[in-house]
Design a protein around this motif. Structure first.
Motif, PDB file in Angstrom:
ATOM      1  N   PHE A   1       0.706  -1.229  -0.045  1.00 57.27           N
ATOM      2  CA  PHE A   1      -0.052  -0.019   0.185  1.00 57.27           C
ATOM      3  C   PHE A   1       0.819   1.375  -0.054  1.00 57.27           C
ATOM      4  CE2 PHE A   1      -2.395  -3.122   1.840  1.00 57.27           C
ATOM      5  CZ  PHE A   1      -4.186  -2.915   1.407  1.00 57.27           C
ATOM      6  N   LEU A   2       0.385   2.329  -0.815  1.00 57.17           N
ATOM      7  CA  LEU A   2       1.165   3.397  -0.890  1.00 57.17           C
ATOM      8  C   LEU A   2       0.034   4.376  -0.015  1.00 57.17           C
ATOM      9  CD1 LEU A   2       3.099   5.632  -1.323  1.00 57.17           C
ATOM     10  CD2 LEU A   2       2.312   6.007  -3.587  1.00 57.17           C
TER      11      LEU A   2
ATOM     12  N   ALA B   1       0.235  -5.398   6.842  1.00 53.22           N
ATOM     13  CA  ALA B   1       0.749  -4.780   5.416  1.00 53.22           C
ATOM     14  C   ALA B   1       1.844  -4.223   5.129  1.00 53.22           C
ATOM     15  CB  ALA B   1      -0.377  -3.945   4.954  1.00 53.22           C
ATOM     16  N   GLU B   2       2.597  -4.418   3.861  1.00 48.70           N
ATOM     17  CA  GLU B   2       3.725  -3.487   3.553  1.00 48.70           C
ATOM     18  C   GLU B   2       3.365  -2.123   3.164  1.00 48.70           C
ATOM     19  OE1 GLU B   2       7.920  -3.607   1.212  1.00 48.70           O
ATOM     20  OE2 GLU B   2       6.523  -5.311   0.979  1.00 48.70           O
ATOM     21  N   VAL B   3       3.762  -1.117   3.926  1.00 49.58           N
ATOM     22  CA  VAL B   3       3.193   0.221   3.806  1.00 49.58           C
ATOM     23  C   VAL B   3       4.277   1.205   3.399  1.00 49.58           C
ATOM     24  CG1 VAL B   3       1.994   1.929   4.836  1.00 49.58           C
ATOM     25  CG2 VAL B   3       1.346  -0.304   5.418  1.00 49.58           C
ATOM     26  N   PHE B   4       3.884   1.842   2.440  1.00 52.89           N
ATOM     27  CA  PHE B   4       4.754   3.200   1.927  1.00 52.89           C
ATOM     28  C   PHE B   4       4.127   4.208   2.132  1.00 52.89           C
ATOM     29  CE2 PHE B   4       6.236  -0.584  -0.286  1.00 52.89           C
ATOM     30  CZ  PHE B   4       7.494  -0.431  -0.779  1.00 52.89           C
ATOM     31  N   ILE B   5       4.831   5.288   2.538  1.00 49.03           N
ATOM     32  CA  ILE B   5       4.171   6.654   3.219  1.00 49.03           C
ATOM     33  C   ILE B   5       4.816   7.995   2.215  1.00 49.03           C
ATOM     34  CG2 ILE B   5       3.276   5.726   5.234  1.00 49.03           C
ATOM     35  CD1 ILE B   5       5.715   7.157   6.571  1.00 49.03           C
ATOM     36  N   TYR B   6       3.965   8.620   1.911  1.00 51.33           N
ATOM     37  CA  TYR B   6       4.303  10.039   1.197  1.00 51.33           C
ATOM     38  C   TYR B   6       3.499  10.798   1.662  1.00 51.33           C
ATOM     39  CZ  TYR B   6       5.027  13.193  -2.869  1.00 51.33           C
ATOM     40  OH  TYR B   6       5.098  14.132  -3.641  1.00 51.33           O
ATOM     41  N   ASP B   7       4.436  12.394   1.377  1.00 55.93           N
ATOM     42  CA  ASP B   7       3.479  13.583   1.705  1.00 55.93           C
ATOM     43  C   ASP B   7       4.353  14.505   0.993  1.00 55.93           C
ATOM     44  OD1 ASP B   7       2.091  15.975   2.542  1.00 55.93           O
ATOM     45  OD2 ASP B   7       1.238  14.731   4.214  1.00 55.93           O
ATOM     46  N   ASP B   8       3.957  15.573   0.246  1.00 50.93           N
ATOM     47  CA  ASP B   8       4.677  16.832  -0.503  1.00 50.93           C
ATOM     48  C   ASP B   8       4.629  17.603   0.277  1.00 50.93           C
ATOM     49  OD1 ASP B   8       2.059  17.375  -0.855  1.00 50.93           O
ATOM     50  OD2 ASP B   8       1.971  17.715  -2.812  1.00 50.93           O
ATOM     51  N   VAL B   9       4.128  17.616   1.496  1.00 57.46           N
ATOM     52  CA  VAL B   9       4.068  18.878   2.472  1.00 57.46           C
ATOM     53  C   VAL B   9       5.349  18.561   3.463  1.00 57.46           C
ATOM     54  CG1 VAL B   9       2.853  19.964   4.446  1.00 57.46           C
ATOM     55  CG2 VAL B   9       1.586  19.322   2.449  1.00 57.46           C
TER      56      VAL B   9
ATOM     57  N   THR C   1       9.206   5.311   4.006  1.00 61.81           N
ATOM     58  CA  THR C   1       9.042   6.653   3.476  1.00 61.81           C
ATOM     59  C   THR C   1       9.312   6.755   1.951  1.00 61.81           C
ATOM     60  OG1 THR C   1       9.429   7.713   5.593  1.00 61.81           O
ATOM     61  CG2 THR C   1       9.826   8.970   3.679  1.00 61.81           C
ATOM     62  N   VAL C   2       8.520   7.454   1.227  1.00 66.57           N
ATOM     63  CA  VAL C   2       8.819   7.769  -0.276  1.00 66.57           C
ATOM     64  C   VAL C   2       9.016   9.104  -0.365  1.00 66.57           C
ATOM     65  CG1 VAL C   2       8.109   7.668  -2.654  1.00 66.57           C
ATOM     66  CG2 VAL C   2       7.219   5.957  -0.756  1.00 66.57           C
ATOM     67  N   THR C   3      10.225   9.632  -1.044  1.00 65.14           N
ATOM     68  CA  THR C   3      10.465  11.053  -1.236  1.00 65.14           C
ATOM     69  C   THR C   3       9.830  11.700  -2.567  1.00 65.14           C
ATOM     70  OG1 THR C   3      12.424  10.352  -2.783  1.00 65.14           O
ATOM     71  CG2 THR C   3      12.619  10.544  -0.334  1.00 65.14           C
ATOM     72  N   ALA C   4       9.864  12.852  -2.586  1.00 65.93           N
ATOM     73  CA  ALA C   4       9.271  13.458  -3.816  1.00 65.93           C
ATOM     74  C   ALA C   4       9.981  12.919  -5.108  1.00 65.93           C
ATOM     75  CB  ALA C   4       9.356  14.934  -3.807  1.00 65.93           C
ATOM     76  N   GLU C   5      11.202  12.559  -5.097  1.00 61.03           N
ATOM     77  CA  GLU C   5      11.968  12.045  -6.253  1.00 61.03           C
ATOM     78  C   GLU C   5      11.743  10.748  -6.598  1.00 61.03           C
ATOM     79  OE1 GLU C   5      13.616  15.473  -4.475  1.00 61.03           O
ATOM     80  OE2 GLU C   5      13.408  13.674  -3.554  1.00 61.03           O
ATOM     81  N   SER C   6      11.222  10.069  -5.646  1.00 63.67           N
ATOM     82  CA  SER C   6      10.825   8.416  -5.886  1.00 63.67           C
ATOM     83  C   SER C   6       9.439   7.899  -5.856  1.00 63.67           C
ATOM     84  CB  SER C   6      11.703   7.597  -4.962  1.00 63.67           C
ATOM     85  OG  SER C   6      11.076   7.925  -3.718  1.00 63.67           O
ATOM     86  N   PHE C   7       8.350   9.075  -5.597  1.00 62.53           N
ATOM     87  CA  PHE C   7       7.117   8.464  -5.703  1.00 62.53           C
ATOM     88  C   PHE C   7       6.583   7.887  -6.873  1.00 62.53           C
ATOM     89  CE2 PHE C   7       5.769  12.528  -7.340  1.00 62.53           C
ATOM     90  CZ  PHE C   7       4.769  12.285  -7.991  1.00 62.53           C
ATOM     91  N   MET C   8       7.071   8.085  -8.253  1.00 65.77           N
ATOM     92  CA  MET C   8       6.682   7.506  -9.189  1.00 65.77           C
ATOM     93  C   MET C   8       7.094   5.909  -9.312  1.00 65.77           C
ATOM     94  SD  MET C   8       4.644   9.648 -10.501  1.00 65.77           S
ATOM     95  CE  MET C   8       4.417   8.841 -12.525  1.00 65.77           C
TER      96      MET C   8
ATOM     97  N   ALA D   1       7.322   4.254  -6.518  1.00 70.53           N
ATOM     98  CA  ALA D   1       6.431   3.565  -5.568  1.00 70.53           C
ATOM     99  C   ALA D   1       5.056   3.358  -6.417  1.00 70.53           C
ATOM    100  CB  ALA D   1       6.124   4.555  -4.417  1.00 70.53           C
ATOM    101  N   THR D   2       4.659   4.041  -7.495  1.00 72.81           N
ATOM    102  CA  THR D   2       3.547   3.771  -8.069  1.00 72.81           C
ATOM    103  C   THR D   2       3.517   2.518  -8.755  1.00 72.81           C
ATOM    104  OG1 THR D   2       3.958   4.904 -10.127  1.00 72.81           O
ATOM    105  CG2 THR D   2       2.841   6.078  -8.358  1.00 72.81           C
ATOM    106  N   ILE D   3       4.699   2.034  -8.975  1.00 72.34           N
ATOM    107  CA  ILE D   3       5.006   0.607  -9.913  1.00 72.34           C
ATOM    108  C   ILE D   3       5.192  -0.489  -8.775  1.00 72.34           C
ATOM    109  CG2 ILE D   3       6.708  -0.702 -11.260  1.00 72.34           C
ATOM    110  CD1 ILE D   3       7.520   2.262 -12.444  1.00 72.34           C
ATOM    111  N   VAL D   4       5.916  -0.161  -7.708  1.00 71.34           N
ATOM    112  CA  VAL D   4       5.900  -1.223  -6.601  1.00 71.34           C
ATOM    113  C   VAL D   4       4.637  -1.515  -6.034  1.00 71.34           C
ATOM    114  CG1 VAL D   4       7.035  -1.682  -4.542  1.00 71.34           C
ATOM    115  CG2 VAL D   4       8.254  -0.587  -6.403  1.00 71.34           C
ATOM    116  N   CYS D   5       3.753  -0.491  -5.677  1.00 72.56           N
ATOM    117  CA  CYS D   5       2.732  -0.737  -4.662  1.00 72.56           C
ATOM    118  C   CYS D   5       1.410  -1.132  -5.622  1.00 72.56           C
ATOM    119  CB  CYS D   5       2.200   0.695  -3.923  1.00 72.56           C
ATOM    120  SG  CYS D   5       3.599   1.282  -2.936  1.00 72.56           S
ATOM    121  N   ASP D   6       0.657  -1.940  -4.942  1.00 67.24           N
ATOM    122  CA  ASP D   6      -0.743  -2.347  -5.499  1.00 67.24           C
ATOM    123  C   ASP D   6      -1.801  -1.400  -5.267  1.00 67.24           C
ATOM    124  OD1 ASP D   6       0.584  -4.819  -6.137  1.00 67.24           O
ATOM    125  OD2 ASP D   6       0.701  -5.001  -3.784  1.00 67.24           O
TER     126      ASP D   6
END
Length: 452
Positions: free
Chosen positions: A8-9, A29-37, A56-63, A65-70
């Motif tokens: 999950f992202l 669950a395996e959880v990825f977290i992201y916030d642009d704030v 934690t997902v960074t602004a540079e790597s969030f795209m 994460a869209t491939i890795v996460c379901d």
């Protein structure tokens, strides 16, 4: 849903995002977290979630994460057309919100409330009614705790009274309340939803899953809401101030349901036409649930209102200060103005939400408002609307603090200062609660200075 096989992202570390992440982590669950704030508060939340096992997902790597996460769990503050959900959608992946995640696991009896205005008060009133009736009930959703925080606390004999916003409805598809209440629909959030057609469509989604054994409690006096009855399989139950209908109605100063009197409106602690509508909706829902009429009436009579909604917060030098920071659209501010009994200086402004302010100034010309202080990011749009409406009693400033202080100089003893901005708070504050708290703090500071 089997959590341990899915990634999950969770995007947006607001209250709902943090709650979703904690729930998912707790269930393996395996959880990825992201916030642009970027803020100290957000960093603290993300650090705590990392300690529980989140990535934690960074602004540079969030795209990536869209491939890795379901599955994407999207904060209601992030629009559905943001690049992040768009990337998930292009890959055919699931996008849900915290409300949807909660709805999947909610066992309690559910009453869901949406609409432009009156949601929070109606939910709070109904929760008080259920509690006064001896039942276990929780107000949650867009008010109080996120739904996901309550799913493991509430059993099948308990009640969840859920406030649902249009933002939440963007990613909500599983909720099937026994009763869905729609209070009213007027212009709001057009900067997010682009037009009224989209906004109305989203509000109607709350009725989508209802079956013939369930109920749609609808405002008969609002034509858009009334017409929702044509598009749901649920049984429509109406409420009205203007018409004696099959349902809850107001007549001769009292609230009735199908000829049976519940209470006199004058006995209610909260005043104003808008609160009569809220009480009517609650009476309709209470009748459906078979609640004791006397206990329903007692709860409505004793209900004291909600924070930041036409809340008197202090008197300084004879001037009464009223916090209606929750008045974030034109219709809400008009309703607040209509409750004023004394000459009033109103504070208007914040972040624009994409609608026309002319109806507000037309109303102000015939109200007890004697002056308007326009402030914030949208102050020049407010100014232009005032001029077009022929409204000339106003002052203009940029900052919220200055606006509050200026209103104190303008208002005289025996008059009111009303904060009812008709605008979002997001130009200077995280939410309307923070804006209301800032208003209270400034008023308290003025009172201390005066006492010295």
């Amino acid at each position: 849903m089997y959590f341990k096989n899915q990634k999950f992202l969770v995007a947006g570390m607001s209250k709902s995002g943090e709650s979703s992440a904690r729930f998912l982590l707790r269930h393996g669950a395996e959880v990825f977290i992201y916030d642009d704030v970027v803020s100290e508060t957000i960093n603290t939340i993300m650090d705590a979630l990392e300690e529980l096992g989140a990535h934690t997902v960074t602004a540079e790597s969030f795209m990536d994460a869209t491939i890795v996460c379901d599955i994407l769990v999207l904060s209601p503050g992030i629009p559905i057309d943001n690049p992040l959900p768009v990337a998930f959608k292009k890959q055919g992946k699931t996008i849900i919100g915290e409300a949807e995640l909660g709805a999947m696991f909610l066992k309690a009896n559910t009453v869901a409330v949406t609409g432009t205005n009156g949601k929070t008060t109606t939910v709070s009133m109904l929760n008080s009614i259920l509690t006064n009736s001896g039942l276990t009930s929780v107000a949650c959703g867009n008010i109080g705790d996120p739904i996901i925080n309550e799913v493991e606390n509430l059993g099948i004999d308990d009640y969840a009274v859920i406030e649902i916003s249009s933002f939440q409805l963007e990613t909500l598809s599983s909720l099937r309340p026994h009763i869905a209440v729609i209070t009213n629909i007027t212009e709001d959030h057009l900067n997010r939803h682009y037009n009224m057609e989209n906004y109305v469509f989203l509000k109607g989604k709350i009725l989508r899953n209802l079956k013939e054994s369930e109920y749609a409690v609808l405002n008969y006096d609002d034509e858009v809401v009334r017409n929702f009855a044509k598009h749901t399989r649920a049984k429509p139950v109406y409420f009205s101030i203007n018409t004696r209908i099959d349902g809850a109605y107001y007549e001769n100063g009292s609230i009735f349901f199908n000829g049976e009197k519940y209470l006199d409106v004058d006995d209610m602690s909260v005043k104003g036409v808008h609160n009569v509508y809220n009480a009517l909706a609650c009476v309709a829902a209470s009748h459906i649930l078979g609640l004791d009429k006397e206990k329903v009436a007692d709860a409505l009579i004793s209900f004291k209102g909600i924070k930041h909604r036409i809340e008197e917060i202090g008197v300084v030098n004879g001037v009464t200060y009223i916090d209606d920071s929750k008045g974030t659209n034109v219709d809400a501010s008009i309703k607040a103005v209509q409750t004023m009994q004394n000459p009033t200086v109103i504070l208007l402004g914040g972040k624009d939400k994409g609608y026309d302010y002319a109806p507000l100034f037309e109303e102000l010309k015939n109200s007890r408002v004697i002056h308007s202080v326009l402030y914030g990011e949208n102050r020049f749009k407010l100014l232009n609307s005032a001029i077009k409406a022929g409204y000339i009693s106003f002052s203009l400033c940029s900052e919220f603090d200055t606006a509050v202080k200026l209103s104190g100089y303008i208002a005289k003893s025996g008059q009111n200062v009303l904060l009812s901005p008709a605008s979002s708070s997001f130009d200077s504050f995280s939410n309307y609660e923070e804006r209301g708290d800032a208003f209270r703090k400034l008023v308290e500071g003025m009172n201390e200075s005066f006492e010295k």
